[in-house]
Design a protein around this motif. Sequence first.
Motif: not given
Length: 601
Positions: A286-297
């Motif tokens: 819970d240190q990063l949202s799934a949406g932010d990870l998708v955006t990053f990748l």
Amino acid sequence: MAENRHDDKTAGRGRRSTVRSLLRLWPYARAVRGRLAVSATAATLGMLTTLAVPVVLGRIVDGPVADHDSGALWPLVGLVLALGLIEAGLFYTRRVVLSRPLADLEARMRADLFGKLQRLPVAFHDRWGSGQLLSRAGSDLYVIRLFLAFALVFLVVNSLTFLAGAAVMFSLDWRLALIFLAPAVPLLLITRRFEGRYSDASRRAQDQNGDLATVVEESVLGIRILKAFGRHRSMADRFREQSRELRRTELRKAHLLANLWSVVTGLPELAVCCALAVGSYLVAHDQLSAGDLVTFLSTALALRFPVESLGWLLAYANEASTAADRVFEVLDTPEADDPGTRADLGTEPDGIRLTGVRFRYPDAPEDSPDLLAGVDLHIRSGETMALVGATGSGKTTLTALLPRLYEPTAGTITLDGRDIRELPRQRLRELVAVAFEEPTLFSATVRENVLMGAPDASEAQLRSALATAQAGFVDRLPEGAGTEVGEQGLSLSGGQRQRLALARAVVGDPAFLVLDDPLSALDVHTEALVERALREVLGSTTALVVAHRPSTVLLADRVAVLADGRIEAVGTHQELLRDCPHYRELMSGEAAPVPEGSSAR
């Protein structure tokens, strides 16, 4: 010879700067700088729309997908489609904006290069292979245009895109951003090493391509000789050997580029995998949202093209820089001095006077003697002087000095008292007409070839010149004087080509006429007719005629004998036959008797 000369030049070039070489194109690129800016802006906006898609995808994951809200999904899907259409339109704009201006830029550079080649002295063309010059005017300028159209634009666009993508990554999570950017330092070191090696290989390939073009041109122009002597196989072997050399160099380039691409592609992929692993851990805790990870990748994947294209962009930049070096090698070559003003001849008719004229070819060995070692000769105004001498004595070279095709090493040449160095070349060559021993015709009509000697000559002057040269065969050609004679005039016989070259020399009623053995390819009957007509022309001009046969010598008022780089004797034909043993030997073909008590040289 040309191949070795250029290899030596390349080998001794030392460390060069790709950027400095490319900056030399700025005077040409300045005219299209606005179009380049528009193209770069369009491409940048297009890449930014690509980076906007991951942001929208992140919102989809954290919004409609997480909330199971299909109603909110479709507007975001429509936004992704709109971004794709905008990107396509911007890239179309980029291509359309640059196409015509860069084609004009290439044409302008080619015109400047061709103009420079026309102005450079004959000594320059003696040193350079024709294929080297053809490749510079063709493939090298094409490489430069492609660099300006694609590589230059994308070097700017990809840099801005990478910075924008990095900013997006840092805004999402600085730890993942540092992981993704970690390969940047080793990539910079590797590309720096690649640049030097690829630049050398690229220059070598371009020089070898020019040498290969020379072989092809010589083979085509000399096909009759090759076939007549059965040497086409040896020329084919030479072509294959040079093709193999070029192939080896191109494979070397491909090997260097493959090594770079493997690193440029592999390191970012490794960084993405590491970022995925770390990002998944952060999402799980819970240190990063799934949406932010998708955006990053998604952003990292969108940056793959700017990073992976680094290889071919650097390759294009290096090829363009070496192409620019090759083009500017010609453009930077100094031209011979030209007064540039329309000076005219002196008021006193003094004819042609050579005083202490010396000459040696620029590439002659340092310990070799001068070809002309102090020529003193005066051709009086209105006089025809025959110049005779043994083969290799420098007769043709001396005639080339009068229109300044070569520059004397020392001494002076004057026309009616005016030093020819004080006359603009255009004016000098209006005054001095030349017919060479080897007649050169161009892929043009008979009329165009002859009128090169006097572009403003009338139809009557054209007909008079053809009549003087006994070129009545022109009327029997399919279209008369409007008939195309083909490349080098090879559709005509040697005698016909020589007669047209003679007509070209006399068409403008020149004040000074230089004829280099102008009747060597004619049969005895035609030679007699040409001599009869030529006497009338020679009566109204000051002429120097290189002669090998007594019949040609008899056209002259006096004869000069050239030997050992100097004028050995001057006199009438009869006087020289009586007083000059060397002249008797040249005219009879028999060795002159050696006076008693002297030793033969």
